[in-house]
Enzyme design. Structure first.
Site, short mmCIF file in Angstrom:
data_model
loop_
_atom_site.label_atom_id
_atom_site.label_comp_id
_atom_site.label_asym_id
_atom_site.label_seq_id
_atom_site.Cartn_x
_atom_site.Cartn_y
_atom_site.Cartn_z
N ARG A 93 0.84 -1.19 0.00
CA ARG A 93 0.00 0.00 0.00
C ARG A 93 0.88 1.25 0.00
O ARG A 93 0.61 2.22 -0.70
CB ARG A 93 -0.95 0.00 1.21
CG ARG A 93 -2.00 -1.13 1.17
CD ARG A 93 -3.11 -0.90 2.18
NE ARG A 93 -2.66 -0.89 3.56
CZ ARG A 93 -2.54 -1.98 4.31
NH1 ARG A 93 -2.81 -3.19 3.82
NH2 ARG A 93 -2.14 -1.89 5.57
N GLU A 120 -20.56 14.20 0.83
CA GLU A 120 -20.79 13.18 -0.20
C GLU A 120 -22.04 12.34 0.07
O GLU A 120 -21.99 11.36 0.83
CB GLU A 120 -19.56 12.24 -0.31
CG GLU A 120 -19.75 11.17 -1.38
CD GLU A 120 -18.54 10.25 -1.55
OE1 GLU A 120 -17.51 10.50 -0.90
OE2 GLU A 120 -18.65 9.27 -2.33
N GLU A 160 -23.80 9.84 -1.66
CA GLU A 160 -23.80 9.02 -2.88
C GLU A 160 -25.06 8.19 -3.01
O GLU A 160 -25.43 7.43 -2.12
CB GLU A 160 -22.59 8.07 -2.92
CG GLU A 160 -22.69 7.10 -4.10
CD GLU A 160 -21.45 6.27 -4.38
OE1 GLU A 160 -20.54 6.26 -3.54
OE2 GLU A 160 -21.42 5.63 -5.46
N SER A 212 -13.88 14.10 -8.50
CA SER A 212 -13.20 13.52 -7.34
C SER A 212 -13.22 12.03 -7.59
O SER A 212 -14.11 11.31 -7.13
CB SER A 212 -13.90 13.87 -6.03
OG SER A 212 -13.25 13.21 -4.94
#
Lengths: 362, 362
Positions: free
Chosen positions: B53, B185, B187, B298
Site C-alpha cells: 500500500r 458526499e 452518494e 473527485s
C-alpha cells in the site's frame, strides 16, 4: 396513478415566469385589498368607494404603451380583474394588449398562530384550485400569496417558519396544477431595531425553509418566482447602512438559499421610499458577485406613492399621474439592470419619504 | 456567547475550496480503506500488506510536478497520511511541495438503520473534533465523509434521507469549527434498473434535504464542496443514455437544489469506466445552462484503474504507471473545462471496462 405536470405545462409555466422578468422588467403590485387601498386614499383625501378604486386602477392600467418596456406583470386584486374603464373596456385587456402578464392576489389574509407571540400564517387554500382555474380562464397567468414573519428576540419561531413555508408550498403546488405561476412571498417585516446582520440570518433561515418545502411539495422551481424582502436593518435600528451593504447582505442571503433554477427574484419594497427602493435595487444589480436569477422589483408603494399624490382623485390629473408612473417604472427597470443613477430622477416627483406602515397588513 | 467561525477561518476555508477546484483542477480520491484497497490489489494479484500500500501510494504522490496542473487536492486514508517514501520523506510532503491540497477521509463506514430495507447511515462523529484538530496540525485542509443511499421501489426512505443529511451536516459543522473544508458526499448508488428520470428525482430529494440540513446546522456554504453522483440510469437499466442526457439530468438536478454560494461540485465516478467518467464530466461542462459552481471530479477508480494495471506491483513499472496516471488526470482536467475530445484517448490505453462493483463499500 400519479398527478404530474406535463412537459407542455412545465414549458408554459417557465415561459411565463421568464417573460415577466426579462430584460430588467418587473412587477407593479396593484393588488391592495379594499381595506388597504383605503389607507392609501386617506393620505390624499379620496373616499374609498368602488368608483374611485375603479378610476384609480384605470389610471394605472391605461398608461401609454411604453409602460410595457418596464413592466412585465401587474398583480391585481380580485375586484380589479373584473372592472372596466369608462368606455366599458375591461381593465385587464389593457394589460393583455400591452403583452403584460396579468397576476392575481389569491391569499385571504393572515390569521394568528396559537401559542405564538402574535405570529401568523396565511389562509386561502380552500377551493384554491377551482379559483385558480377560473382566474386562468379569465386571463391570469400568475398569482401572489403573501406570508408574514417578524423579527424579535423570540421570533420568528420554528413553528412560524415551518408553517408559512408549508402553506406557501401548498399554494404554489395548487397554482401550478392550474397553469398559474406562483409568486412565493415570505415577507420578513422591517419593524424593529435589529441589525442588518440579524435580518440576514433570519432571511437565510426563512428562505431555506421555503425551498425545502417547495422541494417536498414537488413544486417546479423553473415555473415560480420569489418575492422576498431585501435584507435591511430594522426600521428603528440606529445604524444606517449603505445601498452597497444592503446589496451584499441581500445577495449573500439569496446565494446561500435560492437554487439557480428559480428564474427571478422580484423584491418587495416593504415601506422603503421610492428612491431608496430604486437605489437598493440598483446596488443589488451592480454588485460584483455572480447572480444566477433575475433581480427585479415587485413594488406597490414604491411605484405608486407619487402617482397617488399627483392624481389626488381628480380626472384632470390622470395624464400627469400616468407620466409619474412611467418615470418610476423606468427608473426601476434601469435599476434592475444596474444602470440607474440618482441624477436620472431629474424633476420627476420621486417620493423620498419612507412609506413604512408599522405592522403592515394589506 | 456564540460558537462562530471567525472571518479569518471563513477566508481560509474559501481559499482552500478555490485551490481545490481551480479551473481545470479536480481531486484524486486515494482514500481507499485497507479492505477496499485489498479488492483493487486482488485484480492485479498484489498482496494487501502495508508495504505494498505504501509503494502504491508513493507511486501516486511522487509523480512529477505537472500533476499539480490537473490535481488540486488528494484525499488520503489515515494510514497514508503518516507513511513515508523510500527516502524517508512523508508522502504528504510530496503533495505539499507540489502545492496540492491534502484531504483526509474521516468517516468510519456505514451501519444499518433499524426498520429499513438495508439502508444505512454513516458513523464517525465521536471525537471528530479532536481528530480534525490533529489532522489540521498534520497538514490536512479538507476532509471527506461518504453517505450512501440506494434506489429501489421503496428506497431511499424518508428516514434514510433525513438521517444521512443530518449526519453530513454534523460532520460539516465539526470540520469547519476546526478550519477544515468538509466535502459532503451523499452518494446514490447506481445499482438497479431504474431510469435516469428516477435517479434525477431521487437526487433532487436527497440534495434538497442535504442543503436544508446544512442550513439548519449553520454550515458556511462558501467553505464546503459537494461530492454527488452524476445522474445516470441504473447499472442494469436497459436504456443507454448519452453523455448529453447525463449532463442535462445532472445539471438540472443541481440547479434545482444547490445554492450558488457553494463553490464546487466534485463528482464521484461511482463505477463508471475511466472514459465514461471523463466524457460525462466534459458534457456537463459544455451544457448550455448557467452553472454557478465549478463542476469537477473527485475520482478514485476512474483515475486509478489503468494505473493499477500498468503497475502490477512491480517497481520497474512505476514510471510508466505514473505516465498513465498523469494522462488520465490531464483528460479529466480538460473535461472540467469542456475541452475534452474522445479522440484524444486514441494514443493511450484508456480503460473502457466498467469499474462497477455491486453495493460498493469503501
Amino acid at each position: 396513478m400519479s398527478v404530474h405536470l406535463s412537459d407542455a405545462q412545465k414549458k408554459e409555466l417557465a415561459e411565463i415566469a421568464k417573460r415577466i422578468v426579462r430584460d430588467g422588467r418587473g412587477i407593479l403590485a396593484a393588488d391592495e385589498s379594499s381595506g388597504t387601498i383605503g389607507k392609501r386614499f386617506d393620505t390624499i383625501g379620496v373616499e374609498n368607494v368602488e368608483e374611485n378604486r375603479r378610476q384609480y386602477r384605470s389610471l394605472l392600467m391605461s398608461c401609454d404603451q411604453s409602460v410595457k418596456d418596464s413592466i412585465g406583470g401587474v398583480i391585481l386584486y380580485h375586484e380589479t380583474l373584473y372592472q372596466k374603464d369608462d368606455s366599458g373596456k375591461l381593465l385587464r385587456d389593457f394589460l393583455k394588449e400591452r403583452g403584460i402578464a396579468v397576476g392575481i392576489k389569491v391569499d385571504k389574509g393572515v390569521v394568528k398562530l396559537m401559542g405564538t407571540k402574535d405570529e401568523t400564517t396565511t389562509q386561502g387554500l380552500d377551493g384554491l384550485g377551482e379559483r385558480c382555474a377560473q382566474y386562468k380562464a379569465d386571463g391570469c397567468d400568475f398569482a401572489k400569496w403573501r406570508c408574514v414573519l417578524k423579527i424579535t428576540d423570540s421570533t420568528p419561531s420554528q413553528l412560524a417558519i415551518d408553517e408559512n413555508a408549508n402553506v406557501l408550498a401548498r399554494y404554489a403546488s395548487i397554482c401550478q396544477m392550474n397553469g398559474i405561476v406562483p409568486i412565493v412571498e415570505p415577507e420578513i417585516l422591517p419593524d424593529g431595531n435589529h441589525t442588518l446582520e440579524k435580518c440576514q440570518e433570519v432571511t437565510e433561515k426563512v428562505v431555506a425553509a421555503c425551498y425545502k418545502a417547495l422541494s417536498d411539495h414537488h413544486v417546479y422551481l423553473e415555473g415560480t418566482l420569489l418575492k422576498p424582502n431585501m435584507v435591511t436593518a430594522g426600521h428603528d435600528c440606529p445604524t444606517k447602512y449603505t445601498p452597497e451593504q444592503v446589496a451584499m447582505a441581500t445577495l449573500t442571503a439569496l446565494r446561500r438559499t435560492v437554487p439557480p433554477a428559480m428564474p427571478g427574484v422580484t423584491f418587495l419594497s416593504g415601506g422603503q421610499s421610492e428612491t431608496s427602493a430604486t437605489q437598493h435595487l440598483n446596488a443589488i444589480n451592480a454588485a460584483d458577485v455572480l447572480r444566477p436569477w433575475a433581480l427585479t422589483f415587485s413594488y406597490g408603494r414604491a411605484l405608486q406613492a407619487s402617482v397617488l399624490k399627483a392624481w389626488k382623485g381628480k380626472a384632470g390629473n390622470v395624464a400627469a399621474a400616468q407620466k409619474v408612473l412611467l418615470h418610476r417604472a423606468k427608473m426601476n427597470r434601469l435599476a434592475a439592470q444596474g444602470k440607474y443613477n440618482t441624477s436620472m430622477e431629474g424633476s420627476g416627483s420621486a417620493d423620498n419619504q419612507s412609506l413604512h406602515v408599522a405592522n403592515h397588513q394589506y | 456567547m456564540a460558537t462562530k467561525l471567525t472571518d479569518e477561518v471563513k477566508a481560509h476555508l474559501r481559499d482552500v475550496c478555490a485551490r481545490i477546484v481551480a479551473p481545470g483542477h479536480g481531486i484524486l480520491a486515494a482514500d481507499e480503506s485497507t479492505g477496499t484497497m485489498g479488492k483493487r490489489f486482488d485484480q492485479i494479484k498484489v498482496e494487501n500488506i502495508e508495504e505494498n500500500r505504501r509503494s502504491y501510494r508513493q507511486l501516486l504522490m511522487s509523480c512529477d510536478k505537472s500533476m499539480a496542473n490537473s490535481i488540486g487536492g488528494v484525499i488520503l486514508f489515515h494510514e497514508t497520511l503518516y507513511q513515508k517514501d523510500d527516502n524517508g520523506t512523508q508522502l504528504r510532503d510530496l503533495l505539499k511541495e507540489k502545492g496540492i491540497v491534502i484531504g483526509i477521509k474521516v468517516d468510519k463506514g456505514v451501519v444499518k438503520l433499524l426498520g429499513t430495507k438495508d439502508e444505512t447511515t454513516t458513523q464517525g462523529l465521536d471525537q471528530l473534533g479532536d481528530r480534525c484538530s490533529q489532522y489540521r496540525k498534520d497538514g490536512c485542509e479538507f476532509a471527506k465523509w461518504r453517505c450512501v443511499l440506494k434506489i429501489s421501489d421503496s428506497t431511499p426512505s424518508q428516514l434514510a434521507i433525513m438521517e444521512n443529511a443530518n449526519v453530513l451536516a454534523r460532520y460539516a459543522s465539526i470540520c469547519q469549527q476546526n478550519d477544515i473544508v468538509p466535502i459532503v458526499e451523499p452518494e446514490i448508488l447506481p445499482d438497479g434498473d431504474h431510469t435516469i428520470e428516477r435517479c434525477q428525482e431521487v437526487t433532487e430529494k436527497v440534495l434538497a434535504a442535504v442543503y436544508k440540513a446544512l442550513n439548519d446546522h449553520n454550515v458556511y456554504l462558501e467553505g464546503t464542496l459537494l461530492k454527488p453522483n452524476m445522474v445516470t440510469g441504473g447499472q442494469s437499466c436497459s436504456t443507454k443514455y448519452t453523455p448529453e442526457q447525463v449532463a442535462l439530468a445532472t445539471v438540472t438536478a443541481l440547479r434545482r437544489t444547490v445554492p450558488s454560494a457553494m463553490p464546487g461540485v466534485t463528482f464521484l465516478s461511482g463505477g463508471q469506466s475511466e472514459t465514461d467518467a471523463t466524457s460525462n464530466l466534459d458534457a456537463i461542462n459544455r451544457i448550455d445552462l448557467l452553472r454557478p459552481w465549478k463542476l469537477s471530479f473527485s475520482y478514485g477508480r476512474a483515475l486509478q484503474a489503468s494505473v493499477l494495471k500498468a503497475w502490477q506491483g512491480k517497481a520497474e513499472n512505476v514510471a510508466h504507471a505514473q505516465k498513465v496516471f498523469l494522462r488520465r488526470a490531464k483528460m479529466n482536467s480538460l473535461a472540467c473545462l469542456g475541452k475534452y475530445e474522445s479522440a484524444m484517448e486514441a494514443a493511450e490505453s484508456g480503460d473502457a471496462h466498467s469499474l462497477f462493483v455491486a453495493n460498493h463499500q469503501y
